[in-house]
Write a protein that holds these residues in place. Structure first.
Motif, short mmCIF file in Angstrom:
data_model
loop_
_atom_site.label_atom_id
_atom_site.label_comp_id
_atom_site.label_asym_id
_atom_site.label_seq_id
_atom_site.Cartn_x
_atom_site.Cartn_y
_atom_site.Cartn_z
N HIS A 314 0.85 -1.19 0.00
CA HIS A 314 0.00 0.00 0.00
C HIS A 314 0.89 1.24 0.00
O HIS A 314 1.91 1.26 0.69
CB HIS A 314 -0.90 -0.01 1.24
N LEU A 318 -2.07 0.49 5.78
CA LEU A 318 -3.18 -0.46 5.77
C LEU A 318 -3.83 -0.49 7.15
O LEU A 318 -3.22 -0.97 8.13
CB LEU A 318 -2.68 -1.86 5.40
N ARG A 321 -9.89 -1.66 7.75
CA ARG A 321 -10.79 -1.64 6.61
C ARG A 321 -10.04 -2.00 5.32
O ARG A 321 -10.54 -2.77 4.49
CB ARG A 321 -11.42 -0.26 6.49
N GLU A 322 -8.84 -1.44 5.16
CA GLU A 322 -8.06 -1.73 3.96
C GLU A 322 -7.64 -3.21 3.90
O GLU A 322 -7.61 -3.81 2.83
CB GLU A 322 -6.82 -0.84 3.90
N ASP A 325 -10.63 -5.19 2.83
CA ASP A 325 -10.86 -5.01 1.39
C ASP A 325 -9.99 -5.96 0.58
O ASP A 325 -10.45 -6.59 -0.39
CB ASP A 325 -10.55 -3.57 0.99
N ARG A 326 -8.75 -6.10 0.98
CA ARG A 326 -7.84 -6.95 0.23
C ARG A 326 -8.15 -8.43 0.43
O ARG A 326 -7.92 -9.24 -0.47
CB ARG A 326 -6.39 -6.61 0.62
N THR A 376 -12.34 3.44 -4.01
CA THR A 376 -12.45 2.12 -3.40
C THR A 376 -13.83 1.52 -3.68
O THR A 376 -13.96 0.31 -3.93
CB THR A 376 -12.21 2.19 -1.89
N TYR A 384 -10.96 -5.15 -8.37
CA TYR A 384 -9.75 -4.48 -7.86
C TYR A 384 -8.88 -3.96 -8.99
O TYR A 384 -8.30 -2.87 -8.90
CB TYR A 384 -8.97 -5.49 -7.01
N GLY A 408 -4.48 2.02 -4.80
CA GLY A 408 -4.28 1.47 -3.46
C GLY A 408 -3.10 0.54 -3.37
O GLY A 408 -2.77 0.08 -2.28
#
Length: 530
Positions: A314, A318, A321-322, A325-326, A376, A384, A408
């Protein structure tokens, strides 16, 4: 004559050495094939190279250009000691499970005091064998070559490992070192220039240095000479600093029931990821890279299920939440490859920085929260890889100088972008504003209306007067410059019988400038200047 204090009693040291560790670590991190020639470089020089590169004549110390000339297909990576140390962490933890108080010499080399280990396992040889087994189990690739040596002192133990001698008996270190050149011990003593003086005095081996009176060595060379003499005599009492391995910042989520429902799996990960993020914050750290590993349920005839692993980086940091997401994006991609339910997910922080290094400046150093939320959200809807960010990288052709990465994800670093390299045959001056994704066919005509071509010697068959531009529009050429040959990778062109490539700059009667290519009688528009 200077007074010489009594030499300290030697300490028995057990040392573990993984040969070619920088190359092994880089190969694991970047997933370079074993048979590919590879070199690690720093400041334009080769620091380490693989066996395949050595077969091509490449040696540490060679200049990068020289190495690439010897092996055009050489895989070049930047030397990264920090990454090598991170890759060495599993081996250090495995050593600590067998013998406590591990001392890290450098990535690929570690040592422990041999006395306690020998008493616990019954002998130094048995302790060395247990340590070797533990290291091989910890290494992801099985560590085909791991050497463990025991000797008096750290210096003698390392030299014994280099000579593949497992146990040097107490008092036997001087005999092991006797035939080695003085350059080895001069570097260990911190005074490489001392070796030149010793050789001029006729002292070329460590054994010859050990035979000199210690007082005279101290008078002539000072503290570094005394240190070298003690090492030569096997009187090495190193201070081994016990290393406390850092706690691994990771989360392990075992699903109660194997599942392939993405929403359910992400929900299960939520609590563990929140705790992982809190532990990172409590340590005043910022996470910029994670590794996500998914374990799948085995099939009817399989003893073990599939394991899929992916690294995420990133550009900022990170948070919980990030990370989630991944996890979701990785599971979405896995759904296209594997249909087996997931039983276990492991998330580990792989890149950590001090939080103070990521404090926000006066004007900010990351996009606005609204922009982050919008982009996002688009990634969640479109995928993605559907929202890309461009960056300029090194290359000869214009299309090679474009690199796109998902929003991101950390942008390529200097080693990957390679902008500082000379890149011969590139276009000088201001870059074109529009670069076509694919070169577009066109025609360039002479004053007689025939198609213009270029001979193998770069000679024009006429003067460019008019052109049929991409889209079928015809027009006059009011100015032109070229041709400039593109000679990059000439060895590959010779093997594939490709025709020479030339560049031109053309200006039409609407004052529109074009960058065009010519190869094998065909013209292509590569870019346009607006």
């Amino acid at each position: 004559m200077a007074d010489v204090k009594p030499a300290p009693q030697p300490v028995r040291v057990m040392l573990v050495w993984c040969p070619q560790w920088p190359v092994l670590a880089a190969r694991m991190i970047h997933r370079v094939p074993t048979e590919a020639p590879m070199a690690l470089v720093a400041k334009g020089a080769v620091v380490a190279c693989s066996a395949a590169a050595r077969d091509e004549g490449i040696r540490p110390g060679d200049r990068l250009r020289q190495a690439q000339h010897r092996c055009p297909d050489l895989v070049v990576l930047q030397h990264d000691p920090d990454a090598e140390q991170r890759a060495f962490e599993p081996i250090l933890r495995a050593m600590a499970d067998v013998v406590p108080s591990v001392h890290l010499v450098r990535p690929g080399v570690a040592a422990v005091r041999a006395g306690g280990a020998a008493r616990f396992y019954g002998s130094e040889a048995r302790a060395a064998q247990e340590l070797q087994i533990a290291v091989r189990r910890a290494h992801p690739d099985g560590a085909p070559e791991v050497r463990v040596a025991v000797a008096d002192g750290l210096f003698a133990a390392e030299q014994a490992a280099y000579q593949d001698v497992e146990v040097v008996p107490p008092g036997g270190s001087p005999g092991l070192l006797a035939d080695l050149p003085v350059t080895v011990i001069a570097e260990a003593a911190g005074d490489p220039k001392m070796a030149n003086v010793l050789r001029r005095m006729g002292i070329r081996t460590i054994g010859a240095l050990a035979g000199l009176p210690r007082e005279q060595v101290l008078d002539r060379f000072g503290a570094s000479g005394l240190r070298a003499h003690q090492l030569a005599c096997g009187l090495d009492a190193p201070i081994l600093n016990p290393r406390t391995a850092p706690d691994e910042l990771a989360a392990r989520i075992v699903l109660e029931e194997p599942s392939d429902a993405i929403e359910v799996i992400v929900s299960e990960c939520g609590s563990a990821v929140e705790q992982l993020s809190a532990r990172i914050n409590d340590g005043s750290l910022v996470c910029t890279g994670i590794r996500i590993i998914t374990h799948h349920e085995p099939g009817p005839r399989e003893s073990a299920g599939e394991i899929h692993e992916r690294e995420w980086r990133h550009p900022w940091h990170l948070g919980a939440r990030e990370i989630l997401d991944r996890v979701q994006w990785q599971l979405t991609d896995l759904g296209k490859k594997s249909h087996r339910p997931i039983t276990l997910i492991e998330i580990a922080a792989t890149e950590l920085d001090a939080a103070v290094q990521h404090s926000q400046g006066l004007w900010g150093d990351r996009p606005d929260d609204h922009v982050l939320h919008t982009l996002t959200g688009l990634q969640h809807r479109l995928g993605y890889d559907a929202v890309l960010v461009g960056s300029v990288v090194g290359g000869r052709m214009l299309h090679e100088r474009q690199a796109f990465s998902p929003f991101g994800q950390a942008t390529p670093d200097r080693a990957v972008r390679r902008l500082e390299q000379p890149w011969p045959d590139t276009v000088p001056g201001p870059a074109p504003s529009v670069v076509f994704r694919e070169a577009q066919a066109m025609r360039v005509l002479t004053e007689r209306g025939t198609s213009l071509s270029i001979s193998d010697r770069g000679v024009l068959t006429g003067v460019p007067t008019s052109a049929q531009w991409p889209g079928g529009v015809s027009g006059r050429i009011t100015a032109w410059a070229g041709p400039w040959p593109v000679n990059g990778r000439w060895w590959r062109r010779a093997k594939t019988d490709q025709k020479p490539l030339h560049r031109f700059q053309l200006v039409d009667d609407h004052q529109q400038a074009w960058l065009v290519l010519h190869a094998a009688g065909q013209w292509w528009a590569e870019a346009r200047y607006d």
